[in-house]
Design a protein around this motif. Structure first.
Motif, PDB file in Angstrom:
ATOM      1  N   SER A  27      77.223  32.848  69.390  1.00  0.00           N
ATOM      2  CA  SER A  27      76.239  33.765  69.946  1.00  0.00           C
ATOM      3  C   SER A  27      76.914  34.985  70.581  1.00  0.00           C
ATOM      4  CB  SER A  27      75.383  33.037  70.981  1.00  0.00           C
ATOM      5  OG  SER A  27      74.410  33.898  71.502  1.00  0.00           O
ATOM      6  N   ARG A  30      78.434  37.150  67.713  1.00  0.00           N
ATOM      7  CA  ARG A  30      77.366  37.807  66.959  1.00  0.00           C
ATOM      8  C   ARG A  30      76.767  38.959  67.769  1.00  0.00           C
ATOM      9  NH1 ARG A  30      73.760  33.643  65.927  1.00  0.00           N
ATOM     10  NH2 ARG A  30      72.778  34.108  67.901  1.00  0.00           N
ATOM     11  N   ASN A  31      76.512  38.707  69.053  1.00  0.00           N
ATOM     12  CA  ASN A  31      75.946  39.752  69.895  1.00  0.00           C
ATOM     13  C   ASN A  31      76.913  40.912  70.082  1.00  0.00           C
ATOM     14  OD1 ASN A  31      73.533  38.394  70.156  1.00  0.00           O
ATOM     15  ND2 ASN A  31      74.133  37.387  72.050  1.00  0.00           N
ATOM     16  N   SER A  34      76.968  42.951  66.901  1.00  0.00           N
ATOM     17  CA  SER A  34      75.660  43.543  66.657  1.00  0.00           C
ATOM     18  C   SER A  34      75.315  44.619  67.686  1.00  0.00           C
ATOM     19  CB  SER A  34      74.583  42.461  66.666  1.00  0.00           C
ATOM     20  OG  SER A  34      73.322  43.020  66.406  1.00  0.00           O
ATOM     21  N   ASP A  35      75.774  44.455  68.910  1.00  0.00           N
ATOM     22  CA  ASP A  35      75.429  45.398  69.974  1.00  0.00           C
ATOM     23  C   ASP A  35      76.400  46.563  70.085  1.00  0.00           C
ATOM     24  OD1 ASP A  35      73.260  43.842  70.577  1.00  0.00           O
ATOM     25  OD2 ASP A  35      74.225  42.803  72.251  1.00  0.00           O
ATOM     26  N   SER A  65      68.769  32.686  66.628  1.00  0.00           N
ATOM     27  CA  SER A  65      69.007  33.887  65.833  1.00  0.00           C
ATOM     28  C   SER A  65      67.704  34.615  65.509  1.00  0.00           C
ATOM     29  CB  SER A  65      69.737  33.499  64.544  1.00  0.00           C
ATOM     30  OG  SER A  65      69.987  34.618  63.751  1.00  0.00           O
ATOM     31  N   GLU A  68      65.376  35.005  69.464  1.00  0.00           N
ATOM     32  CA  GLU A  68      65.965  35.794  70.543  1.00  0.00           C
ATOM     33  C   GLU A  68      66.668  37.037  70.043  1.00  0.00           C
ATOM     34  OE1 GLU A  68      68.363  33.291  73.052  1.00  0.00           O
ATOM     35  OE2 GLU A  68      66.806  31.743  73.113  1.00  0.00           O
ATOM     36  N   ASP A  69      67.419  36.902  68.954  1.00  0.00           N
ATOM     37  CA  ASP A  69      68.201  38.034  68.445  1.00  0.00           C
ATOM     38  C   ASP A  69      67.456  38.850  67.393  1.00  0.00           C
ATOM     39  OD1 ASP A  69      70.227  37.003  70.054  1.00  0.00           O
ATOM     40  OD2 ASP A  69      71.125  35.873  68.401  1.00  0.00           O
ATOM     41  N   SER A  71      67.329  38.343  64.321  1.00  0.00           N
ATOM     42  CA  SER A  71      68.253  38.491  63.209  1.00  0.00           C
ATOM     43  C   SER A  71      67.695  37.737  62.005  1.00  0.00           C
ATOM     44  CB  SER A  71      69.613  37.913  63.607  1.00  0.00           C
ATOM     45  OG  SER A  71      70.509  37.951  62.528  1.00  0.00           O
TER      46      SER A  71
END
Length: 181
Positions: A27, A30-31, A34-35, A65, A68-69, A71
């Motif tokens: 997590s 990935r964040n 992605s951020d 995923s 929350e994200d 994705s």
């Protein structure tokens, strides 16, 4: 790099500590990618989950995923396990069909009560989160691929899902231009 691939072989599935550690790292990583604009091209890197088989941990990670994200994910159903169960539940058109899929879990996974319990709790949530649409306003976050061998346009499915992982239409356009499409 503009592509990162995280693979989970399921070995952490039976260890609570490894499960928590793996999920936390995945997590956070990935964040981070992605951020942040890790490729310095002015485009935040969208993320995409590919689900082949899987167990309770995959169900939890997929829900995080999607919900929350926001994705997108592609589910390859022919691989069995959680992937097949996600597809079976998500493709149901009636509440009765959904209840039948949940009831059938106990028969098909009778040796794994932990999985059955997690699946009964998480499949409805995954289906709901996966039906949300991305920034294009029409493409759901969850894509079901029934037979990878019969999909002639797998590359197109992957591109579409990745574009759907963008947060805005502007990001979608920038990413498509960067790809040359």
């Amino acid at each position: 790099h503009d592509c990162f691939l995280l693979i989970d072989d399921g070995s952490a599935e039976h260890s609570r500590h490894a499960n928590d550690t793996t999920a936390a790292f995945r997590s956070a990583f990935r964040n981070y990618i992605s951020d942040n604009d890790v490729s310095n091209d002015g485009i935040k890197t969208p993320t995409l989950s590919l689900v082949f088989n899987g167990g309770p941990m995959v169900l939890r990670q997929l829900l995080t995923s999607l919900a929350e994200d926001r994705s997108p994910a592609i589910i390859f159903t022919e691989t069995g396990g959680a992937a097949a169960d996600i597809a079976a539940y998500t493709l149901c058109e009636t509440d009765k069909e959904r209840l039948d899929v949940l009831a059938d879990l106990e028969r098909r996974h009778k040796e794994d009560a932990h999985y059955v319990e997690a699946a009964k709790e998480l499949l409805p949530k995954i289906s709901e989160a996966g039906s949300e649409v991305g920034p294009d306003g029409s493409t759901p976050l969850l894509t079901i691929v029934p037979d990878i061998n019969e999909v002639e346009e797998l590359e197109h499915i992957l591109y579409e899902a990745i574009l759907n992982g963008c947060r805005t239409q502007r990001e979608m356009v920038l990413l498509a231009v960067a790809w040359g499409d």
